[in-house]
Design a protein around this motif. Structure first.
Motif, PDB file in Angstrom:
ATOM      1  N   PRO A 127       1.435  -2.405  -2.537  1.00 17.08           N
ATOM      2  CA  PRO A 127       0.679  -1.187  -2.206  1.00 17.08           C
ATOM      3  C   PRO A 127      -0.751  -1.220  -2.749  1.00 17.08           C
ATOM      4  O   PRO A 127      -1.667  -0.686  -2.112  1.00 17.08           O
ATOM      5  N   LEU A 180       4.315  -0.682   5.377  1.00 19.82           N
ATOM      6  CA  LEU A 180       4.842  -1.594   4.358  1.00 19.82           C
ATOM      7  C   LEU A 180       5.638  -2.726   4.984  1.00 19.82           C
ATOM      8  O   LEU A 180       5.501  -3.895   4.597  1.00 19.82           O
ATOM      9  N   GLN A 209       6.973   6.154  -1.523  1.00 18.11           N
ATOM     10  CA  GLN A 209       6.372   4.872  -1.176  1.00 18.11           C
ATOM     11  C   GLN A 209       6.833   3.771  -2.118  1.00 18.11           C
ATOM     12  O   GLN A 209       7.179   2.663  -1.692  1.00 18.11           O
ATOM     13  N   ALA A 228       9.133   0.649  -0.956  1.00 16.49           N
ATOM     14  CA  ALA A 228       8.638  -0.715  -1.116  1.00 16.49           C
ATOM     15  C   ALA A 228       9.641  -1.580  -1.867  1.00 16.49           C
ATOM     16  O   ALA A 228       9.895  -2.731  -1.502  1.00 16.49           O
ATOM     17  N   SER A 272       6.862  -4.510  -5.025  1.00 16.98           N
ATOM     18  CA  SER A 272       6.703  -3.092  -4.699  1.00 16.98           C
ATOM     19  C   SER A 272       5.591  -2.464  -5.525  1.00 16.98           C
ATOM     20  O   SER A 272       5.093  -1.383  -5.190  1.00 16.98           O
TER      21      SER A 272
END
Length: 467
Positions: A305, A215, A267, A271, A301
């Motif tokens: 991803p 990331l 995750q 993020a 965020s």
């Protein structure tokens, strides 16, 4: 000018039980002037329990008085140490702090306080460091750790480096608003990214570190990052629920008591907090820029991803429903941004709203810019230009945004700032989702992890993957 910090931790019952602090500086003050200061409270979080500080200089011990300052931005309070005589030569201040014991039923946010757990302590400098009164004053800084009182293998980590660190041209914000961690520290360090924790984690640390590296590398390129390390400090809350608090080039991630943390959830949080390294906006008065800072973190965020291929369309729809959908269930959504700013630390429902209002506004704006420029420009173009400014304002956003987008952003911006109903653009989030009107129940809970649904229903929306 210099500010040298020495920290000697004490060890008891398998954790760090106290920090002995010594500060040396050539900053001087005449009798009655401010020599040192400390933040006594920030966002309702108090300074650590502290023994009475002792000030000395070339003439011996310095007698002093303590003066309370005025509230800053309604949630920061300081007190100032004023010598009763002129100081001479180098000034040294010594004191001892113990980690904060959080009260029964406490639900921490943000993670500024220095807190102990099995293996050690971590927290930000805001709640255990005295500082030079002028926060903007530049100085040479060094941080030295004496770990002789700790078990073998213990280590210390700061946002800007591991172990003893020296930096030039630093200021009070850099020293205070950064993370410190010391004790039996476990670590995964890959390239410029580091992940640090105590004891056992409820997820795979290697996978967590891999997510951070991926990331951060992607976002660094996206936001034209100028380089430097990035660190994640993990803490175990003594209560259910977790979260994160961002600092420049680092953040503190927390997981709750008994939490079963999924890598996908980690995750998303990683993020969000990572984005805080870049988009910024002046927040004076409170509320003027929070929608942008938190809205940008929520938006990128969510979308990054997906763009990276590490989050599916279905999972992204769930994330959008959680983040943007919470706007419609919030009973404070009719309040203006400035009204919310006055209530952030009194009413946690108001604290959450800039996140959801911001992601809806910014995702809508991104869709509108792409549509009106035929895909030549997008929201990120504005954000990158703003990063070239020191402490940009909402007016800078409107000016630069108008130049890039080719239309006046002010009408939509002012409508967003005033509060009230926001309609999602069906082409937002890459146009890959169907937006459907629905009825939702008001969630009156104070904390993000809680749900307190009222019987009252209101208009809302739900996102689903386009078939």
């Amino acid at each position: 000018m210099y500010y040298y910090l020495y920290i000697r931790p004490e060890w008891e019952k398998d954790t760090v039980s106290a920090l002995n602090i010594r500060i040396r500086t050539d900053f001087s003050a005449k009798a009655g002037e401010d020599l040192m200061a400390r933040i006594t409270e920030i966002t309702k979080i108090p300074f650590c329990p502290m023994d009475t500080p002792v000030f000395t200089d070339e003439q011996g011990e310095i007698p002093y008085e303590v003066k309370k300052g005025e509230a800053e931005m309604s949630f920061i309070y300081r007190e100032y140490y004023r010598p009763l005589r002129d100081t001479k030569g180098e000034v040294c201040v010594s004191y001892r702090v113990t980690p904060r014991i959080q009260p029964e039923g406490y639900r921490s946010s943000p993670y500024f306080d220095l807190v102990a757990e099995k293996g050690g302590v971590n927290g930000s400098g805001t709640t255990f460091l005295l500082h030079i009164p002028d926060m903007d004053r530049k100085f040479d800084f060094s941080l030295s750790w004496d770990l002789s009182g700790l078990p073998e293998g213990c280590r210390a980590v700061w946002t800007r480096g591991c172990g003893d660190v020296s930096r030039e041209n630093t200021d009070g914000t850099d020293v205070l608003f950064s993370a410190y961690m010391v004790g039996k520290v476990h670590a995964v360090e890959q390239g410029v990214a580091g992940f640090y924790w105590f004891d056992d984690l409820p997820f795979d640390a290697e996978k967590g570190a891999e997510q951070i590296t991926m990331l951060f590398g992607y976002m660094s390129t996206m936001f034209h990052d100028k380089g430097g390390d990035y660190r994640v400090f993990t803490r175990h809350n003594h209560f259910p629920g977790g979260g994160g608090t961002a600092f420049p080039r680092s953040y503190i991630y927390a997981y709750g008591e008994g939490d079963n943390v999924m890598i996908e959830e980690l995750q998303s949080l990683l993020a969000h907090e990572m984005v805080h390294n870049w988009p910024t906006m002046n927040d004076t008065p409170a509320g003027a820029g929070t929608w942008y800072v938190e809205g940008s973190a929520e938006y990128y965020s969510t979308i990054v991803p997906l763009e990276m291929g590490i989050c599916s369309l279905q999972k992204t729809a769930e994330v959008i429903n959680e983040k943007a959908g919470s706007y419609y269930t919030n009973p404070c959504k009719d309040l203006s941004n400035l009204e919310l700013g006055k209530l952030y630390w009194e009413d946690r429902r108001c604290q959450r709203l800039p996140y959801s209002r911001g992601i809806i506004y910014l995702s809508n704006l991104d869709a509108e810019i792409r549509r009106k420029t035929g895909g030549a420009h997008n929201l990120l173009d504005i954000e990158v230009e703003l990063l070239k400014l020191d402490n940009p304002t909402a007016e800078d956003f409107l000016r630069i945004g108008g130049e890039i987008a080719g239309f006046d952003l002010r009408p939509g911006y002012e409508k967003m700032c005033a509060g009230g109903m926001m309609i999602p653009d069906p082409e937002a989030f890459g146009g890959q989702f169907t937006v459907t009107p629905c009825k939702v129940r008001i969630n009156n809970a104070q904390h993000r992890a809680d749900t307190e649904l009222l019987d009252e229903e209101t208009d809302g929306y739900v996102w689903s993957v386009k078939e």
